[in-house]
Motif scaffolding. Structure first.
Motif, PDB file in Angstrom:
ATOM      1  N   ASP A 160       0.855  -1.182   0.000  1.00  0.00           N
ATOM      2  CA  ASP A 160       0.000   0.000   0.000  1.00  0.00           C
ATOM      3  C   ASP A 160       0.895   1.237   0.000  1.00  0.00           C
ATOM      4  OD1 ASP A 160      -1.719   2.107   0.572  1.00  0.00           O
ATOM      5  OD2 ASP A 160      -2.837   1.014   2.113  1.00  0.00           O
ATOM      6  N   SER A 161       0.799   2.038  -1.052  1.00  0.00           N
ATOM      7  CA  SER A 161       1.708   3.182  -1.200  1.00  0.00           C
ATOM      8  C   SER A 161       1.457   4.275  -0.173  1.00  0.00           C
ATOM      9  CB  SER A 161       1.573   3.777  -2.604  1.00  0.00           C
ATOM     10  OG  SER A 161       0.280   4.337  -2.800  1.00  0.00           O
ATOM     11  N   THR A 162       0.336   4.205   0.541  1.00  0.00           N
ATOM     12  CA  THR A 162       0.073   5.227   1.560  1.00  0.00           C
ATOM     13  C   THR A 162       0.816   4.955   2.854  1.00  0.00           C
ATOM     14  OG1 THR A 162      -1.897   4.112   2.460  1.00  0.00           O
ATOM     15  CG2 THR A 162      -2.233   5.618   0.599  1.00  0.00           C
ATOM     16  N   VAL A 163       1.343   3.727   3.012  1.00  0.00           N
ATOM     17  CA  VAL A 163       2.052   3.390   4.255  1.00  0.00           C
ATOM     18  C   VAL A 163       3.477   2.894   4.018  1.00  0.00           C
ATOM     19  CG1 VAL A 163      -0.020   2.925   5.613  1.00  0.00           C
ATOM     20  CG2 VAL A 163       1.008   1.084   4.279  1.00  0.00           C
ATOM     21  N   LEU A 164       3.776   2.402   2.803  1.00  0.00           N
ATOM     22  CA  LEU A 164       5.112   1.889   2.491  1.00  0.00           C
ATOM     23  C   LEU A 164       5.536   2.397   1.120  1.00  0.00           C
ATOM     24  CD1 LEU A 164       4.736  -1.843   3.621  1.00  0.00           C
ATOM     25  CD2 LEU A 164       6.034  -0.066   4.801  1.00  0.00           C
TER      26      LEU A 164
ATOM     27  N   ASN B  82      15.630  -8.392   8.589  1.00  0.00           N
ATOM     28  CA  ASN B  82      15.890  -7.024   8.121  1.00  0.00           C
ATOM     29  C   ASN B  82      14.607  -6.335   7.673  1.00  0.00           C
ATOM     30  OD1 ASN B  82      18.673  -7.234   8.564  1.00  0.00           O
ATOM     31  ND2 ASN B  82      19.049  -8.045   6.512  1.00  0.00           N
ATOM     32  N   PHE B  83      13.749  -7.073   6.989  1.00  0.00           N
ATOM     33  CA  PHE B  83      12.462  -6.516   6.553  1.00  0.00           C
ATOM     34  C   PHE B  83      11.630  -6.080   7.751  1.00  0.00           C
ATOM     35  CE2 PHE B  83       7.923  -7.287   5.770  1.00  0.00           C
ATOM     36  CZ  PHE B  83       7.691  -6.414   4.714  1.00  0.00           C
ATOM     37  N   LEU B  84      11.542  -6.940   8.766  1.00  0.00           N
ATOM     38  CA  LEU B  84      10.756  -6.602   9.955  1.00  0.00           C
ATOM     39  C   LEU B  84      11.334  -5.374  10.656  1.00  0.00           C
ATOM     40  CD1 LEU B  84      10.078 -10.145  11.516  1.00  0.00           C
ATOM     41  CD2 LEU B  84       8.596  -8.800  10.017  1.00  0.00           C
ATOM     42  N   ARG B  85      12.641  -5.296  10.718  1.00  0.00           N
ATOM     43  CA  ARG B  85      13.284  -4.166  11.378  1.00  0.00           C
ATOM     44  C   ARG B  85      13.029  -2.861  10.635  1.00  0.00           C
ATOM     45  NH1 ARG B  85      18.210  -5.805  11.097  1.00  0.00           N
ATOM     46  NH2 ARG B  85      18.717  -4.581   9.245  1.00  0.00           N
ATOM     47  N   ASP B  86      12.922  -2.932   9.318  1.00  0.00           N
ATOM     48  CA  ASP B  86      12.777  -1.720   8.510  1.00  0.00           C
ATOM     49  C   ASP B  86      11.335  -1.222   8.396  1.00  0.00           C
ATOM     50  OD1 ASP B  86      15.480  -1.790   8.090  1.00  0.00           O
ATOM     51  OD2 ASP B  86      15.340  -2.670   6.078  1.00  0.00           O
ATOM     52  N   LEU B  87      10.374  -2.014   8.844  1.00  0.00           N
ATOM     53  CA  LEU B  87       8.978  -1.581   8.752  1.00  0.00           C
ATOM     54  C   LEU B  87       8.747  -0.332   9.603  1.00  0.00           C
ATOM     55  CD1 LEU B  87       6.965  -4.939   8.948  1.00  0.00           C
ATOM     56  CD2 LEU B  87       7.254  -3.466   6.938  1.00  0.00           C
ATOM     57  N   PRO B  88       8.074   0.663   9.070  1.00  0.00           N
ATOM     58  CA  PRO B  88       7.778   1.866   9.860  1.00  0.00           C
ATOM     59  C   PRO B  88       6.886   1.551  11.056  1.00  0.00           C
ATOM     60  CG  PRO B  88       7.409   2.241   7.508  1.00  0.00           C
ATOM     61  CD  PRO B  88       7.601   0.770   7.684  1.00  0.00           C
ATOM     62  N   THR B  89       6.981   2.378  12.068  1.00  0.00           N
ATOM     63  CA  THR B  89       6.123   2.235  13.242  1.00  0.00           C
ATOM     64  C   THR B  89       4.657   2.289  12.822  1.00  0.00           C
ATOM     65  OG1 THR B  89       7.761   3.313  14.635  1.00  0.00           O
ATOM     66  CG2 THR B  89       5.516   3.224  15.486  1.00  0.00           C
ATOM     67  N   GLY B  90       3.870   1.367  13.352  1.00  0.00           N
ATOM     68  CA  GLY B  90       2.450   1.346  13.040  1.00  0.00           C
ATOM     69  C   GLY B  90       2.055   0.361  11.961  1.00  0.00           C
ATOM     70  N   VAL B  91       3.040  -0.153  11.216  1.00  0.00           N
ATOM     71  CA  VAL B  91       2.757  -1.154  10.189  1.00  0.00           C
ATOM     72  C   VAL B  91       2.775  -2.536  10.829  1.00  0.00           C
ATOM     73  CG1 VAL B  91       3.589  -2.246   8.072  1.00  0.00           C
ATOM     74  CG2 VAL B  91       3.659   0.244   8.308  1.00  0.00           C
ATOM     75  N   ASP B  92       1.700  -3.296  10.638  1.00  0.00           N
ATOM     76  CA  ASP B  92       1.614  -4.632  11.228  1.00  0.00           C
ATOM     77  C   ASP B  92       2.689  -5.535  10.618  1.00  0.00           C
ATOM     78  OD1 ASP B  92      -0.419  -6.553  12.833  1.00  0.00           O
ATOM     79  OD2 ASP B  92       0.346  -7.599  11.064  1.00  0.00           O
ATOM     80  N   PRO B  93       3.460  -6.261  11.444  1.00  0.00           N
ATOM     81  CA  PRO B  93       4.545  -7.111  10.931  1.00  0.00           C
ATOM     82  C   PRO B  93       4.082  -8.199   9.968  1.00  0.00           C
ATOM     83  CG  PRO B  93       4.807  -6.743  13.283  1.00  0.00           C
ATOM     84  CD  PRO B  93       3.448  -6.219  12.918  1.00  0.00           C
ATOM     85  N   CYS B  94       2.787  -8.536  10.018  1.00  0.00           N
ATOM     86  CA  CYS B  94       2.246  -9.510   9.077  1.00  0.00           C
ATOM     87  C   CYS B  94       1.400  -8.857   7.988  1.00  0.00           C
ATOM     88  CB  CYS B  94       1.404 -10.564   9.819  1.00  0.00           C
ATOM     89  SG  CYS B  94       2.398 -11.775  10.735  1.00  0.00           S
ATOM     90  N   GLY B  95       1.318  -7.530   8.012  1.00  0.00           N
ATOM     91  CA  GLY B  95       0.513  -6.832   7.013  1.00  0.00           C
ATOM     92  C   GLY B  95      -0.971  -7.087   7.159  1.00  0.00           C
ATOM     93  N   GLU B  96      -1.416  -7.309   8.377  1.00  0.00           N
ATOM     94  CA  GLU B  96      -2.807  -7.703   8.599  1.00  0.00           C
ATOM     95  C   GLU B  96      -3.821  -6.586   8.372  1.00  0.00           C
ATOM     96  OE1 GLU B  96      -4.655 -10.768   9.552  1.00  0.00           O
ATOM     97  OE2 GLU B  96      -2.919 -11.165   8.294  1.00  0.00           O
TER      98      GLU B  96
END
Length: 228
Positions: free
Chosen positions: A152-156, A168-182
């Motif tokens: 989703d381009s509005t969050v990533l 590394n992917f999990l570490r780079d996710l912005p705050t507020g983004v669900d680690p599973c993309g739920e």
């Protein structure tokens, strides 16, 4: 005699993890996943909402060793059209003796439960209410390989499309983004791990922006390991 299960199959990491859980957990010792159920968009021949080519999902099913039940919805289909297609498919499975429908949802949708109830099937949700961070870490620890195919381009930003789901992917996710993309932040394609007899092979194609989402195309290939 085990109860036969049809598993909603987007081709992503969570449905792959659900299959692994049903197949290995004592909790589901009386269940057997008999088939995978995937919805494609007519005219595009890709998984609805994820953009993965049908041929790759067929290769997944072949590697896993399960039948792939294929349903199709029109382009720009609304929720009612989707539900009608799924209801028809589930009724067909019910008529053949399958009485359990499963999914990899962590946050189970009421609409999905309503469809199961309407067709007289029991719902099975192996990942329901799990902690998303721990779920993602367990997936990686078990050796599953999954690639991000839609964000989703509005969050990533576009750089997340085409990335391997790893620490590394999990570490780079912005705050507020669900680690599973739920919450729909991203979707994945699982191409290797304990449920696969061999890795699904592909190369990375073009990443495009459509209707607010970045889609990373995966192009089927043979003869070498996936380039990720």
């Amino acid at each position: 005699m085990k109860r036969e299960v049809v598993l909603y199959w987007s081709g992503g990491k969570d449905c792959a993890m659900a299959l692994h859980e049903i197949s290995t957990s004592q909790r589901y010792r009386d269940y057997r996943v008999a088939s995978l159920l995937t919805t494609f968009t007519e005219g595009f021949d890709r998984v609805s909402g994820h953009g993965v080519r049908r041929s790759l999902v067929e290769r997944q099913a072949e590697s896993i060793g399960l039948d792939l039940l294929q349903t199709f919805i029109p382009q720009q289909a609304n929720m009612l059209q989707y539900e009608m297609v799924m209801e028809r498919a589930l009724r067909a499975q019910k008529g053949q003796g399958t009485d359990v429908a499963a999914s990899g949802d962590i946050f189970v949708e009421k609409q999905r439960m309503a469809i199961f109830k309407k067709v007289g099937m029991n719902g099975c949700f192996p990942l329901c209410r799990r902690n998303s961070r721990r779920q993602a870490e367990e997936l990686i620890g078990l050796g599953f390989k999954a690639l991000v195919v839609c964000v989703d381009s509005t969050v990533l930003d576009a750089s997340f499309a085409g990335r391997l789901v790893d620490e590394n992917f999990l570490r780079d996710l912005p705050t507020g983004v669900d680690p599973c993309g739920e919450h729909g932040e991203f979707h994945t394609f699982a191409f290797g791990g304990p449920i696969f007899s061999r890795q699904v092979q592909f190369r990375l194609g073009e990443t495009v922006l459509r209707q607010g989402f970045y889609f990373c195309d995966l192009v089927p290939e043979d003869g070498f390991e996936p380039r990720v």
